[in-house]
Design an enzyme around this catalytic site. Structure first.
Site, PDB file in Angstrom:
ATOM      1  N   HIS A 167       0.810  -1.219   0.000  1.00  0.00           N
ATOM      2  CA  HIS A 167       0.000   0.000   0.000  1.00  0.00           C
ATOM      3  C   HIS A 167       0.841   1.266   0.000  1.00  0.00           C
ATOM      4  CE1 HIS A 167      -4.070  -1.785   0.803  1.00  0.00           C
ATOM      5  NE2 HIS A 167      -3.294  -2.823   1.088  1.00  0.00           N
ATOM      6  N   ASP A 379       3.257   9.490  -0.972  1.00  0.00           N
ATOM      7  CA  ASP A 379       2.147   8.664  -0.495  1.00  0.00           C
ATOM      8  C   ASP A 379       1.883   7.568  -1.511  1.00  0.00           C
ATOM      9  OD1 ASP A 379       0.266   8.007   1.393  1.00  0.00           O
ATOM     10  OD2 ASP A 379      -0.704   9.971   1.373  1.00  0.00           O
TER      11      ASP A 379
END
Length: 495
Positions: A167, A379
């Site tokens: 992720h 991110d």
């Protein structure tokens, strides 16, 4: 095919009540937000640590029984000792892998026993998987904490299908080389049948590391998923950008209670514009840089003083780590300085909230905000950006988004993209967002909502599972990629 999801934490946590009892509360975070609807709709099993509750395994399972009946899937807790938590969660996961994979070398710490601790915990998780798995089940392991689970499963003789999804970003070769356990991490990744990452950039970085560090590897394919042959077995590596449950967010945001709360929030600001930030306490989120950009906006554009409020929600996280505690102090100091400098009667420029925000209130803020300011330094995806778009059932609002968020690839045609390291550029983008005409706002939001709806959580799951079970690599097209261009939003004009 039964689905077994494995993550560091379960989607619920055990919390001590004030009366000494223990209760089950919903978990938080992007992974839980993304995966909870997957198992809700498909059923299956979720394996993970339950959080601190002071209960043994059997008592924990009894406490989870009601939650399982309501959610429609089984919860299997993996109990870890405090020592395992320190070595695995703190030492390996959050002081080594997390900062390194986000390119923040000065914050990275490599403890000598961290990889061994990660392997011991991985073996605990692997044992829970083998005890529960049935023939034909598909095991889906999630995120950087549990990269070693594939190796532990194969060492135990497990021959079922096992996939892994990362992720967070995967770093470039020069960054990955700094990892003392680089060979072990790559070897474990190659024990899975499918490895998924968020973006084409992450896939490119991973394949570069495999080519450079794994002797005798063969790589074929050029679409969204490629084939890697190594040591007599085949592993697929692909980019699968994660989404959210668009319909669920839009439906909840459109309810009358949320609309009423949003109207109340707007009224509280007395016709001022609202800039919204929602982040977990983390040094990757660019929070000090965001506050600096907002202060520069107020400094260079006096006409905005008293006309705009930054509402920042910071959700507590990892406060026992010294770097996070220091970040919390830095944010409080910066907020105090900005408010001390610019506050006037009836207006405080930054409303800083250090706490979790309930879902209904979050949706109301998404609807009330004029601008969402999402500016991580790096991110993997960033689901807050997607949630904001899904919640804007009114078709209005502006998203200012870091070009270093994985979401930039899918949202680049509707968001205002910024380099969060460029304070003047971010302030300029914010000024542009606040002054954007209604027609442009609505045109941009249409593009954003279309992209978020198209690439929702269900498409993500389907594409990942298709890549895991398909015999052919055909049909997995290259996902959209964002490449920064040599332009920026422009600095705030000096007055």
């Amino acid at each position: 095919m039964g689905l077994i999801v494995v993550s560091n934490r379960l989607p619920v946590v055990l919390r001590q009540r004030s009366d000494g009892g223990v209760e089950v509360q919903p978990g938080s975070g992007g992974l839980v937000t993304a995966l909870r609807p997957v198992l809700r709709d498909r059923g299956g099993v979720w394996i993970g640590a339950p959080g601190s509750g002071g209960l043994d395994g059997e008592a924990t399972r009894r406490l989870f029984a009601a939650t399982e009946r309501e959610s429609g899937y089984e919860l299997i807790p993996v109990e870890l000792t405090r020592g395992e938590q320190r070595g695995f969660y703190q030492g390996f996961s959050n002081e080594a892998i997390w900062p390194l994979f986000h390119d923040l070398v000065p914050l990275t710490r490599f403890h000598s026993g961290a990889w061994s601790a990660a392997l011991r915990v991985s073996a605990r998780f692997a044992a829970s998987i083998t005890n529960r798995a049935r023939p034909g089940d598909f095991v889906w392991v999630h995120d950087y904490h549990l990269v070693g689970v594939g190796r532990a499963l194969r060492a135990s003789g497990f021959s079922g299908r096992v996939a892994f999804f990362l992720h967070i970003p995967f770093p470039a070769l020069d960054m990955f080389l700094k990892l003392p356990w680089r060979a072990e991490v790559l070897a474990s990744l190659l024990t899975y049948d499918l490895v998924g990452v968020q973006t084409m950039r992450d896939r490119r970085n991973l394949l570069q590391c495999v080519r450079a560090l794994v002797p005798g590897v063969e790589i074929e394919g050029s679409g969204g998923a490629v084939s890697v042959r190594f040591a007599g077995r085949e592993v697929r590596i692909g980019a699968f950008p994660i989404g959210i449950d668009f319909d669920e967010f839009a439906s909840e945001a459109g309810t009358e209670p949320v609309a009423a709360k949003a109207a109340s929030l707007r009224a509280d600001e007395s016709n001022r514009k609202i800039v919204l930030g929602v982040d977990r306490l983390d040094y990757t989120k660019g929070l000090p840089e965001r506050l600096e950009a907002f202060a520069l906006l107020l400094e260079r554009t006096p006409a905005l003083r008293g006309k705009v409020t930054l509402v920042e929600f910071v959700v507590p996280s990892r406060e026992t780590l010294s770097s996070y505690a220091a970040l919390k102090r830095e944010l409080e100091r910066a907020v105090g300085e900005i408010n001390g400098r610019f506050t006037r009667s009836g207006w405080v420029p930054v409303r800083y909230n250090f706490r979790a925000i309930p879902r209904s209130k979050l949706l109301a803020y998404y609807r009330a905000a004029d601008v969402a300011l999402v500016t991580p330094l790096k991110d993997g995806m960033n689901l807050v950006a997607k949630e904001f778009c899904a919640a804007r059932v009114d078709g209005d609002g502006v998203l200012v988004l870091s070009e270093f968020a994985g979401a930039a690839a899918q949202l680049q045609h509707g968001a205002i993209l910024v380099n969060p390291w460029d304070t003047a550029g971010t302030a300029g983008a914010l000024a542009r967002a606040l002054d954007m005409p209604r027609g442009e706002r609505r045109a941009r939001m249409r593009k954003l909502r279309r992209a978020v709806r198209k690439h929702d959580i269900h498409r993500w799951v389907d594409s990942f599972l298709d890549a895991a079970i398909s015999r052919s690599l055909e049909g997995f097209p290259r996902v959209e990629e964002f490449v920064p261009v040599m332009e920026h939003a422009g600095a705030v004009p000096a007055h």
